[in-house]
Scaffold this active site. Sequence first.
Site, PDB file in Angstrom:
ATOM      1  N   ALA A  84       0.860  -1.195   0.000  1.00 55.95           N
ATOM      2  CA  ALA A  84       0.000   0.000   0.000  1.00 55.95           C
ATOM      3  C   ALA A  84       0.889   1.237   0.000  1.00 55.95           C
ATOM      4  O   ALA A  84       1.961   1.231   0.605  1.00 55.95           O
ATOM      5  CB  ALA A  84      -0.888   0.003   1.250  1.00 55.95           C
ATOM      6  N   LYS A 122      11.614 -12.835   5.149  1.00 53.66           N
ATOM      7  CA  LYS A 122      11.380 -11.517   4.531  1.00 53.66           C
ATOM      8  C   LYS A 122      12.579 -10.598   4.794  1.00 53.66           C
ATOM      9  O   LYS A 122      12.971  -9.807   3.929  1.00 53.66           O
ATOM     10  CB  LYS A 122      10.086 -10.909   5.084  1.00 53.66           C
ATOM     11  CG  LYS A 122       9.735  -9.600   4.421  1.00 53.66           C
ATOM     12  CD  LYS A 122       8.251  -9.419   4.200  1.00 53.66           C
ATOM     13  CE  LYS A 122       7.975  -8.250   3.266  1.00 53.66           C
ATOM     14  NZ  LYS A 122       7.188  -7.184   3.888  1.00 53.66           N
TER      15      LYS A 122
HETATM   16  P1  NAD Z   1       3.786   4.861   7.201  1.00 50.16           P
HETATM   17  O1  NAD Z   1       4.938   5.749   7.552  1.00 50.16           O
HETATM   18  O2  NAD Z   1       2.979   5.156   6.010  1.00 50.16           O
HETATM   19  O3  NAD Z   1       2.793   4.759   8.452  1.00 50.16           O
HETATM   20  C1  NAD Z   1       3.189   4.791   9.792  1.00 50.16           C
HETATM   21  C2  NAD Z   1       2.195   5.673  10.529  1.00 50.16           C
HETATM   22  O4  NAD Z   1       2.396   5.535  11.935  1.00 50.16           O
HETATM   23  C3  NAD Z   1       2.352   7.174  10.213  1.00 50.16           C
HETATM   24  O5  NAD Z   1       1.112   7.680   9.772  1.00 50.16           O
HETATM   25  C4  NAD Z   1       2.742   7.791  11.544  1.00 50.16           C
HETATM   26  O6  NAD Z   1       2.222   9.096  11.722  1.00 50.16           O
HETATM   27  C5  NAD Z   1       2.089   6.813  12.513  1.00 50.16           C
HETATM   28  N1  NAD Z   1       2.633   6.869  13.888  1.00 50.16           N
HETATM   29  C6  NAD Z   1       3.934   6.923  14.285  1.00 50.16           C
HETATM   30  N2  NAD Z   1       3.998   6.985  15.629  1.00 50.16           N
HETATM   31  C7  NAD Z   1       2.722   6.982  16.096  1.00 50.16           C
HETATM   32  C8  NAD Z   1       2.139   7.026  17.401  1.00 50.16           C
HETATM   33  N3  NAD Z   1       2.885   7.098  18.503  1.00 50.16           N
HETATM   34  N4  NAD Z   1       0.795   6.981  17.500  1.00 50.16           N
HETATM   35  C9  NAD Z   1       0.004   6.909  16.396  1.00 50.16           C
HETATM   36  N5  NAD Z   1       0.506   6.850  15.128  1.00 50.16           N
HETATM   37  C10 NAD Z   1       1.840   6.895  14.984  1.00 50.16           C
HETATM   38  O7  NAD Z   1       4.395   3.384   7.103  1.00 50.16           O
HETATM   39  P2  NAD Z   1       3.742   2.117   6.374  1.00 50.16           P
HETATM   40  O8  NAD Z   1       4.169   2.061   4.976  1.00 50.16           O
HETATM   41  O9  NAD Z   1       2.288   2.045   6.701  1.00 50.16           O
HETATM   42  O10 NAD Z   1       4.511   0.941   7.117  1.00 50.16           O
HETATM   43  C11 NAD Z   1       4.279   0.609   8.480  1.00 50.16           C
HETATM   44  C12 NAD Z   1       5.041  -0.664   8.797  1.00 50.16           C
HETATM   45  O11 NAD Z   1       4.527  -1.731   8.009  1.00 50.16           O
HETATM   46  C13 NAD Z   1       6.545  -0.580   8.443  1.00 50.16           C
HETATM   47  O12 NAD Z   1       7.294  -1.317   9.363  1.00 50.16           O
HETATM   48  C14 NAD Z   1       6.615  -1.229   7.083  1.00 50.16           C
HETATM   49  O13 NAD Z   1       7.890  -1.777   6.797  1.00 50.16           O
HETATM   50  C15 NAD Z   1       5.557  -2.315   7.230  1.00 50.16           C
HETATM   51  N6  NAD Z   1       4.983  -2.753   5.955  1.00 50.16           N
HETATM   52  C16 NAD Z   1       4.425  -1.821   5.112  1.00 50.16           C
HETATM   53  C17 NAD Z   1       3.881  -2.253   3.905  1.00 50.16           C
HETATM   54  C18 NAD Z   1       3.247  -1.287   2.934  1.00 50.16           C
HETATM   55  O14 NAD Z   1       2.854  -1.725   1.852  1.00 50.16           O
HETATM   56  N7  NAD Z   1       3.128  -0.007   3.237  1.00 50.16           N
HETATM   57  C19 NAD Z   1       3.919  -3.617   3.576  1.00 50.16           C
HETATM   58  C20 NAD Z   1       4.503  -4.519   4.469  1.00 50.16           C
HETATM   59  C21 NAD Z   1       5.021  -4.077   5.671  1.00 50.16           C
HETATM   60  O1  KPL Z   2       9.522  -5.320   0.645  1.00 52.18           O
HETATM   61  C1  KPL Z   2      10.081  -4.619  -0.164  1.00 52.18           C
HETATM   62  C2  KPL Z   2      10.288  -3.189   0.222  1.00 52.18           C
HETATM   63  O2  KPL Z   2      10.345  -2.328  -0.635  1.00 52.18           O
HETATM   64  O3  KPL Z   2      10.378  -2.940   1.438  1.00 52.18           O
HETATM   65  C3  KPL Z   2      10.584  -5.195  -1.469  1.00 52.18           C
HETATM   66  C4  KPL Z   2      10.401  -6.707  -1.433  1.00 52.18           C
HETATM   67  C5  KPL Z   2      12.044  -4.872  -1.670  1.00 52.18           C
HETATM   68  C6  KPL Z   2       9.751  -4.732  -2.642  1.00 52.18           C
HETATM   69  O4  KPL Z   2       9.955  -3.417  -2.989  1.00 52.18           O
END
Ligand code: NAD
Ligand code: KPL
Length: 297
Positions: free
Chosen positions: A122, A178
Amino acid sequence: MIGILGAGSLGRLWGAMLPNGCVAFVARPGETTDSSLDYRFRPFEGPESSIQIPFLRTGDTPDLMLVTTKAGDTLSAVAGVIDQLPFDTPILLFQNGLGSQQSVAERWPERPILAASTTEGANRPEPGLLVHAGTGDTWVGPLTDQARFSVDRAVAMLEDSGLAIHREPAILQRLWQKLIINAGINPYTAILNCPNGDILSAGLYQDTIEELCRELSELMSAAVQITETPDSLRQRIEQVAQNTAGNTSSMRADVLRKRQTEIDFINGYLAKLGKELGIDTPVNQMLTERVQQLSSH
Ligand code: NAD
Ligand code: KPL
């Protein structure tokens, strides 16, 4: 009611996919809770829709708390809400990398702390728009002893999203798989400022990937007893880099947006673990330092 702590890309995806009326976001400290969070949602297939999610109010007691903050914010974010959560509310951590999950589980060992590994994708290409960029799978498993009794409940609640959810008793091993991919792709894309597929022809990658995979293989074997040869790890990394060739990795995106990266929970975690286990990790250390330098400027 499912609470979501972290209304970023992944949190908003769960907010949009779970049934209306069943979810609420936790407000950031100091944020007002009397309005809702409104955004447009572009699903993987089908037309865009408008989403309106309320904030959790004082006294609300969620049956499940999803934590979708970045790894570096997770411990303090959970610390900020845990005293208001019933003792048996499962807390499900969605962070990439490793280290943040263990910090939470070690701080509250008597709580049901779970972790998820997800390949859903996302992003937010513009304010107010959430795009479900890729569909995948989500695995859920227990981190603390107490969480073993909560996995079925958490999986059943998440299944209402229509996304593919699986129970994973060996969640740490799954997170490691991962981590290997992220460790072999993300720092290179950030340092070289290129899409995932382009790392494969770059000198930095070609000069260091063999040694990196040796480090990864040794660390994974010592930490979670998964034996996989460096060559096999390299093949998996390169397969994902090819399959996602045009993608901007999350780490490159963070550097480009001048946000804190998750390097300390990917190659940084591995370098630290190497020190604890007596395993040399010069490539993980070098990649960590180079990415840290990028985000400190
Ligand atoms: P993001 O930065 O878009 O979202 C994180 C949110 O947390 C932000 O809106 C921030 O304001 C909020 N936040 C931080 N501290 C806070 C607090 N104390 N109280 C309330 N809200 C708070 O990040 P993301 O892309 O959604 O990713 C989040 C986690 O999920 C990361 O570890 C990422 O690696 C993992 N992840 C994301 C995806 C993806 O597709 N975005 C997929 C797999 C894993
Ligand atoms: O998980 C990913 C990331 O960007 O954090 C990969 C697998 C590298 C895909 O972009």
